[in-house]
Write a protein that holds these residues in place. Structure first.
Motif, short mmCIF file in Angstrom:
data_model
loop_
_atom_site.label_atom_id
_atom_site.label_comp_id
_atom_site.label_asym_id
_atom_site.label_seq_id
_atom_site.Cartn_x
_atom_site.Cartn_y
_atom_site.Cartn_z
N ARG A 10 38.19 69.72 26.74
CA ARG A 10 37.58 71.20 26.98
C ARG A 10 38.46 72.08 27.77
NH1 ARG A 10 37.80 71.47 32.40
NH2 ARG A 10 36.62 70.01 33.69
N ALA A 12 36.90 75.14 30.31
CA ALA A 12 35.79 75.55 30.89
C ALA A 12 35.97 76.96 31.92
CB ALA A 12 35.38 74.41 31.91
N PRO A 13 36.14 78.09 31.12
CA PRO A 13 36.20 79.21 31.86
C PRO A 13 34.91 79.80 32.53
CG PRO A 13 36.21 79.99 29.70
CD PRO A 13 36.12 78.39 29.67
N SER A 14 35.22 80.47 33.73
CA SER A 14 34.11 80.94 34.54
C SER A 14 34.05 82.51 33.80
CB SER A 14 34.36 80.88 36.03
OG SER A 14 34.37 79.72 36.39
N GLU A 46 31.35 78.35 32.29
CA GLU A 46 30.68 77.99 33.80
C GLU A 46 30.17 79.04 34.53
OE1 GLU A 46 33.70 75.28 35.47
OE2 GLU A 46 32.79 73.69 33.95
N TYR A 185 29.89 73.97 41.82
CA TYR A 185 30.62 73.32 40.73
C TYR A 185 31.10 72.11 40.76
CZ TYR A 185 35.58 72.55 39.20
OH TYR A 185 36.81 71.94 38.68
N VAL A 189 30.39 70.02 37.04
CA VAL A 189 31.50 69.95 36.37
C VAL A 189 31.39 68.33 35.95
CG1 VAL A 189 33.21 69.31 37.93
CG2 VAL A 189 33.99 70.56 35.92
N ARG A 203 43.99 71.26 32.97
CA ARG A 203 43.51 72.36 33.68
C ARG A 203 44.78 72.55 34.68
NH1 ARG A 203 38.66 69.94 36.96
NH2 ARG A 203 39.69 68.15 38.19
N LEU A 207 43.21 73.14 40.52
CA LEU A 207 42.05 72.17 40.79
C LEU A 207 42.51 70.87 40.83
CD1 LEU A 207 39.78 73.82 38.02
CD2 LEU A 207 39.39 73.72 40.32
N1 GLU Z 1 35.64 77.14 35.88
C1 GLU Z 1 36.76 76.67 36.55
C2 GLU Z 1 37.62 77.82 36.63
O1 GLU Z 1 37.47 78.77 35.93
C3 GLU Z 1 37.56 75.69 35.89
C4 GLU Z 1 36.67 74.26 35.79
C5 GLU Z 1 37.47 73.04 35.26
O2 GLU Z 1 38.21 73.17 34.49
O3 GLU Z 1 37.11 71.73 35.60
O4 GLU Z 1 38.72 77.58 37.32
#
Ligand code: GLU
Length: 308
Positions: A10, A12-14, A46, A185, A189, A203, A207
């Motif tokens: 996946r 998962a952009p904010s 997200e 978050y 997540v 990612r 993170l």
């Molecule tokens: N939403 C997070 C971001 O944009 C990424 C979350 C993830 O990949 O776990 O930095």
């Protein structure tokens, strides 16, 4: 013998800003990893942190991905439409007495952390556990925290190797529901990766330090723990992570192939002999499938961490 689950990855952009050169690197790596494994690639928006959401940006991000030739395999998922899932997970933790309300302000946490460890310059102050046995009289609770067990979390990052973190020491009891009522978050997540049956998280390295927290929570919720791979960050001229907050420029989509080549090189690979985006993806998928050892990380900001 356990059969391997079908690969599900996946991105998962904010929606706090459009894709930039740094977020494209993470999107590219997760897309390539899914394709190289013959797996599915999902998009999850997200958008829980509503004060940071920028109107119209979700559509823009999806347009950018399409223009770069990236296709996803299921309907886009929006965290803002899944609040009941986070509530359910929270209720499970509450019933097991694994969460408690906290009445501390940020300032109080920072002050007590520097009292406990005056010589350390902590960017993230570990929570000292003030409200573990109940918030002080007369305080109303602001946030809900997880009661973190004293264990070392150890996991293998597919690129960086073995990582360890004693979450209780480094982070302390962390927030699952914020004082403003927004699900954190870290909780969302883990619930989503579990519910979407994500097997592989690929990612950015920023993170990496959240991973132990997420593995711990997944285990407490009885969810399976995905494999992880963290890719190098793109830094700006000041050596800071390229990010929306630091004013990174949106990608120039007049030259999608050039943007792809740049992200590919940021991952440590040589420029590809591709004349269009289709041939780019096909060559890149082939090379990625041969393993990240093919990348030359010399001079690239890629570090491991052993935060105890
Ligand atoms: N939403 C997070 C971001 O944009 C990424 C979350 C993830 O990949 O776990 O930095």
């Amino acid at each position: 013998m356990q059969t391997a689950l079908p690969y599900i990855g996946r991105f998962a952009p904010s929606p706090s800003g459009p894709l930039h050169a740094g977020s494209l690197v993470a999107a590219m790596a997760s897309f390539l990893d899914a394709r190289a494994h013959g797996g599915q690639w999902l998009i999850r928006i997200e958008d829980l942190d509503t004060p940071r959401n920028v109107p119209g940006v979700t559509e823009l991000i999806l347009q950018q991905l399409r223009a770069l030739g990236m296709r996803w395999d299921q309907d886009v998922v929006y965290q803002s439409r899944r609040l009941s899932l986070y509530q359910q997970a929270f209720d499970t933790l509450l019933a097991a007495a694994l969460v408690y309300p906290c009445g501390c302000t940020r300032r109080e946490i920072a002050d007590s952390a520097s009292r406990l460890s005056p010589t350390t310059d902590l960017t993230e102050h570990p929570y000292p556990g003030t409200c573990r046995l109940g918030a002080p009289q007369g305080r109303h609770a602001y946030a809900w925290r997880l009661r973190v067990p004293e264990i070392e979390v150890c996991f293998e990052d597919r690129w960086l190797g073995v990582q360890r973190q004693e979450v209780a020491q480094v982070v302390g009891d962390y927030v699952l529901k914020r004082a403003d009522g927004i699900w954190a978050y870290q909780l969302a997540v883990v619930v989503d990766d579990g519910e979407q049956k994500v097997t592989d998280i690929v990612r950015g390295e920023d993170l990496l330090t959240s991973t132990a927290r997420q593995h711990l929570l997944a285990r407490l919720l009885g969810l399976s723990v995905p494999r992880v791979l963290h890719v190098p960050l793109v830094l700006d001229a000041r050596g800071l992570k390229l990010s929306k907050q630091n004013g990174a420029q949106a990608l120039d989509l007049n030259e999608p192939l050039a943007a792809l080549q740049q992200a590919w090189r940021a991952l440590g690979f040589e420029k590809l002999a591709a004349s269009n985006i289709e041939s780019f993806w096909s060559l890149a998928t082939q090379i990625w499938g041969q393993g990240t050892e093919r990348a030359n990380l010399h001079g690239i900001n890629h570090r491991s961490y052993d935060a105890r």
